[in-house]
Design an enzyme around this catalytic site. Sequence first.
Site, PDB file in Angstrom:
ATOM      1  N   GLU A  65     -72.396  -7.590 116.387  1.00 26.04           N
ATOM      2  CA  GLU A  65     -72.731  -7.646 114.964  1.00 26.04           C
ATOM      3  C   GLU A  65     -73.431  -6.387 114.461  1.00 26.04           C
ATOM      4  O   GLU A  65     -73.893  -6.346 113.324  1.00 26.04           O
ATOM      5  CB  GLU A  65     -73.607  -8.880 114.698  1.00 26.04           C
ATOM      6  CG  GLU A  65     -72.921 -10.192 115.060  1.00 26.04           C
ATOM      7  CD  GLU A  65     -73.715 -11.430 114.683  1.00 26.04           C
ATOM      8  OE1 GLU A  65     -74.860 -11.273 114.174  1.00 26.04           O
ATOM      9  OE2 GLU A  65     -73.208 -12.554 114.887  1.00 26.04           O
ATOM     10  N   GLU A 180     -84.653 -23.104 113.488  1.00 27.88           N
ATOM     11  CA  GLU A 180     -84.127 -24.379 113.992  1.00 27.88           C
ATOM     12  C   GLU A 180     -84.956 -24.918 115.155  1.00 27.88           C
ATOM     13  O   GLU A 180     -84.920 -26.110 115.457  1.00 27.88           O
ATOM     14  CB  GLU A 180     -82.663 -24.214 114.430  1.00 27.88           C
ATOM     15  CG  GLU A 180     -81.666 -24.178 113.293  1.00 27.88           C
ATOM     16  CD  GLU A 180     -81.729 -22.902 112.486  1.00 27.88           C
ATOM     17  OE1 GLU A 180     -81.308 -22.900 111.324  1.00 27.88           O
ATOM     18  OE2 GLU A 180     -82.211 -21.873 113.013  1.00 27.88           O
ATOM     19  N   ASN A 257     -84.173 -20.488 106.145  1.00 22.87           N
ATOM     20  CA  ASN A 257     -84.211 -21.929 105.899  1.00 22.87           C
ATOM     21  C   ASN A 257     -85.475 -22.576 106.441  1.00 22.87           C
ATOM     22  O   ASN A 257     -86.266 -21.958 107.157  1.00 22.87           O
ATOM     23  CB  ASN A 257     -82.996 -22.595 106.540  1.00 22.87           C
ATOM     24  CG  ASN A 257     -82.920 -22.308 108.038  1.00 22.87           C
ATOM     25  OD1 ASN A 257     -82.509 -21.228 108.445  1.00 22.87           O
ATOM     26  ND2 ASN A 257     -83.325 -23.255 108.860  1.00 22.87           N
ATOM     27  N   ASP A 302     -79.843 -25.488 105.035  1.00 23.26           N
ATOM     28  CA  ASP A 302     -79.761 -24.204 105.725  1.00 23.26           C
ATOM     29  C   ASP A 302     -79.112 -23.158 104.827  1.00 23.26           C
ATOM     30  O   ASP A 302     -78.375 -22.287 105.284  1.00 23.26           O
ATOM     31  CB  ASP A 302     -78.995 -24.335 107.052  1.00 23.26           C
ATOM     32  CG  ASP A 302     -79.055 -23.063 107.897  1.00 23.26           C
ATOM     33  OD1 ASP A 302     -79.974 -22.260 107.693  1.00 23.26           O
ATOM     34  OD2 ASP A 302     -78.169 -22.870 108.746  1.00 23.26           O
ATOM     35  N   LYS A 329     -76.007 -18.031 101.223  1.00 26.50           N
ATOM     36  CA  LYS A 329     -75.145 -19.079 101.739  1.00 26.50           C
ATOM     37  C   LYS A 329     -74.762 -20.115 100.686  1.00 26.50           C
ATOM     38  O   LYS A 329     -73.720 -20.762 100.789  1.00 26.50           O
ATOM     39  CB  LYS A 329     -75.842 -19.803 102.890  1.00 26.50           C
ATOM     40  CG  LYS A 329     -75.790 -19.100 104.231  1.00 26.50           C
ATOM     41  CD  LYS A 329     -76.376 -20.029 105.289  1.00 26.50           C
ATOM     42  CE  LYS A 329     -76.360 -19.421 106.671  1.00 26.50           C
ATOM     43  NZ  LYS A 329     -76.921 -20.362 107.670  1.00 26.50           N
ATOM     44  N   TRP A 390     -74.080 -13.660 107.369  1.00 24.35           N
ATOM     45  CA  TRP A 390     -74.826 -12.415 107.547  1.00 24.35           C
ATOM     46  C   TRP A 390     -73.974 -11.171 107.332  1.00 24.35           C
ATOM     47  O   TRP A 390     -74.506 -10.073 107.144  1.00 24.35           O
ATOM     48  CB  TRP A 390     -75.426 -12.361 108.957  1.00 24.35           C
ATOM     49  CG  TRP A 390     -74.365 -12.405 110.023  1.00 24.35           C
ATOM     50  CD1 TRP A 390     -73.876 -13.498 110.647  1.00 24.35           C
ATOM     51  CD2 TRP A 390     -73.619 -11.294 110.527  1.00 24.35           C
ATOM     52  NE1 TRP A 390     -72.875 -13.151 111.524  1.00 24.35           N
ATOM     53  CE2 TRP A 390     -72.698 -11.798 111.474  1.00 24.35           C
ATOM     54  CE3 TRP A 390     -73.636  -9.924 110.284  1.00 24.35           C
ATOM     55  CZ2 TRP A 390     -71.808 -10.978 112.161  1.00 24.35           C
ATOM     56  CZ3 TRP A 390     -72.746  -9.104 110.966  1.00 24.35           C
ATOM     57  CH2 TRP A 390     -71.842  -9.631 111.900  1.00 24.35           C
ATOM     58  N   CYS A 605     -75.315 -30.401 122.802  1.00 25.57           N
ATOM     59  CA  CYS A 605     -74.474 -29.406 123.467  1.00 25.57           C
ATOM     60  C   CYS A 605     -73.521 -28.680 122.521  1.00 25.57           C
ATOM     61  O   CYS A 605     -73.068 -27.567 122.826  1.00 25.57           O
ATOM     62  CB  CYS A 605     -73.646 -30.068 124.570  1.00 25.57           C
ATOM     63  SG  CYS A 605     -74.594 -31.124 125.680  1.00 25.57           S
ATOM     64  N   HIS A 609     -71.204 -25.244 122.775  1.00 24.89           N
ATOM     65  CA  HIS A 609     -69.902 -25.544 123.380  1.00 24.89           C
ATOM     66  C   HIS A 609     -68.914 -26.177 122.404  1.00 24.89           C
ATOM     67  O   HIS A 609     -67.818 -26.566 122.824  1.00 24.89           O
ATOM     68  CB  HIS A 609     -70.093 -26.449 124.596  1.00 24.89           C
ATOM     69  CG  HIS A 609     -70.779 -25.748 125.740  1.00 24.89           C
ATOM     70  ND1 HIS A 609     -70.118 -24.885 126.579  1.00 24.89           N
ATOM     71  CD2 HIS A 609     -72.075 -25.775 126.163  1.00 24.89           C
ATOM     72  CE1 HIS A 609     -70.968 -24.418 127.489  1.00 24.89           C
ATOM     73  NE2 HIS A 609     -72.159 -24.935 127.253  1.00 24.89           N
ATOM     74  N   MET A 646     -77.818 -20.815 129.816  1.00 23.79           N
ATOM     75  CA  MET A 646     -77.694 -22.265 129.654  1.00 23.79           C
ATOM     76  C   MET A 646     -79.089 -22.880 129.686  1.00 23.79           C
ATOM     77  O   MET A 646     -79.821 -22.716 130.666  1.00 23.79           O
ATOM     78  CB  MET A 646     -76.843 -22.831 130.790  1.00 23.79           C
ATOM     79  CG  MET A 646     -76.804 -24.344 130.862  1.00 23.79           C
ATOM     80  SD  MET A 646     -75.762 -25.063 129.582  1.00 23.79           S
ATOM     81  CE  MET A 646     -76.126 -26.800 129.835  1.00 23.79           C
TER      82      MET A 646
END
Length: 699
Positions: A65, A180, A257, A302, A329, A390, A605, A609, A646
């Site tokens: 990015e 978050e 947010n 958000d 957003k 973004w 998850c 994922h 992870m």
Amino acid sequence: MALRPPADVDGQRIQRADQEPGNWMSHGRTYDEQRFSPLKRVNDGNVGQLGVAWTYKLDIDRGVEATPIVVDGVMYTTGAKSIVYALDARTGKPLWKFDPQVRVESLSTGCCDIVNRGVAVWKGRVYVGAFDGRLIALDARNGRKVWEVDTVIDHKKSYTITGAPRIMKGKVLIGNGGAEFGVRGYVTAYDADTGRQAWRFYTVPGDPKIPPENAAMEMALKTWSGNGWVKWGGGGTVWDSMAYDPELDLLYVGVGNGSPWNYDFRSEGKGDNLFLSSIVAVRPDTGEYVWHYQTTPGDRWDFTATQHMVLADIVIEGKPRKVIMQAPKNGFFYVLDRQTGKLLSADKFVPANWASHVDLSTGRPVMTGEADYNKGPKMVVPSFLGGHSWQPMSFNPQTGYIYLPAQETVAGLEAAKAPEFLPTKSVVNLGLNAPDLPEDPQITQQVRDAWKGRLIAWDPVKKAPAWTVDYKAPGNGGTLSTAGNLVFQGTADGRAVAYAADTGRKLWEQRVNSGAMAGPVTYEVKGEQYVTFMVGWGGALPLIGGPLSLGAQVQPEARVVTFKLDGKAKLPAPAQQARDLPPLQTLAASAEQVQQARTLFNGLCASCHGINAISGGVVPDLRYLSPAKHQQFAGILYGARIPKGMPSFNGVLTMDQVELIRQYLVKRSHDLASELEASKGGKAAQAGAVGAVGAAGQR
């Protein structure tokens, strides 16, 4: 004339950037963040002759990015895990590399991928924010560390850095991510020479039992209710955009947010909750508050205001105005007087159902109630990924247009009945139920079709698009505009494209193998103009939105790709990662247990994922777990793969719940096998489908 030392940049040189257009010395090229280049050797008449000049492979095939900085023939850029690269801007030859060795335990404790949006340079030094919250100054000659500071105020919280620093008046500005995960937001200024903290501006109030830090926090405190935000952090992280006006001596900061998203838990459903989702103007010497404008009062979706901000002088209703423009957003394009913060216009640039319009007399949105998920499940437009994320936009003073990478997205949101647990360094709690998308492939395809991208040439005077280009997938790249009547943009489906800035006519495109999300740059070395795209699929969309990002049909491959007229270099072929399903495991869970497991998976998850275990290809697709991985599954969830990013769910999930989640993955593997069997062409179709749905990421 003596050669300058590397990265010999100061405020005066940035302010005079147009006098040396061959360089790209700050994040937006100039302090006003317009991302417009006066270069025109490459123009609408010859852009079709662009070919590859050179490429450079980055270390980690994960979200890229960064906006490269180019000064006097040297390019400074970053990849995943905040690794810094210095390259010869003419040839791509590596000069040095710095790996900040991000703390292993931090790799699994942040939102939206281990990305970095670039560096800043100042008086012979290169500055980078490491993902684990450190701000580091490097010697531009060799990449050796000069100093580092820890920007984190509480290591029990999940603070990260993904944004690029900004520097003015000898101070390095950096914010943080982590809303978050329950953090309190702020932006901090450090002395560029020593790393000593100069000031810190908090964006949300702290514990009301403690006196506010300043008058701004005293004012903000009155807009919050109860004290729920204290234990939830409050949010308001400054994780990306800033801009600076040297004439007015104002620094503009975009604020994110709330934590949690659910307004009822955070603030009893009361108050505007300053300075969430706001543009705040402060003095760069002291951090003193000057004015603010809040795009989404009491934000619960958000709808951050951290998106790219552009300063420009334009004529509105016959009067010249100094403006700041932002498309956050929430789906509205805002034009403000940057001296006072007065709202001049606010208009929808994509569909938005949370508000009908913005009242110009009050500056406040007129809520519709259609997106109030505290009154029942609601479809919210735009989704939490926004009508614009973004990816930076650009402004061309010759056409008067903003080139905006927009997208149409939608999400179903439902309030949780009770907070149940506080966010931790491993697990978020937004105050919402787990995201839900039916597992039916046909429904998934219908939702995917509703998500789309768009390049908009927005006229801020006429308050409407001048032209648009539609894309099948969201998540397309930032834009660059030039005096050659060109707009450059990378795409989610792996292309570099150039359009005519005045009409939107496509003039050139070339494959770049992977999603190109970052904002491209252009520069000149020895009379030759170059255009660089930072390439590498990743970020939030192909993580939590795995099944909705597959229209891009690219694999993650991180690379710097640079073009010039009549370039003859070759772009290496992309890696092929398709493979067959491993042997299916035995499904031992009942239908009721599978549904419980699905809720667990999507709540804990899916943020990495993918919803319903459909990966966007950046991290492993868990439907393809090998028999060995199934045997190791409990250990993996309890921390065995922390070094690979992870998180550990030890203390969060019981062994019975771990097995439930494993059973859900077994069920999803069976589902995929049935889909592949039913697809036309048998094994041939299976191989193609595996490549498309993302058997990638087995790293």
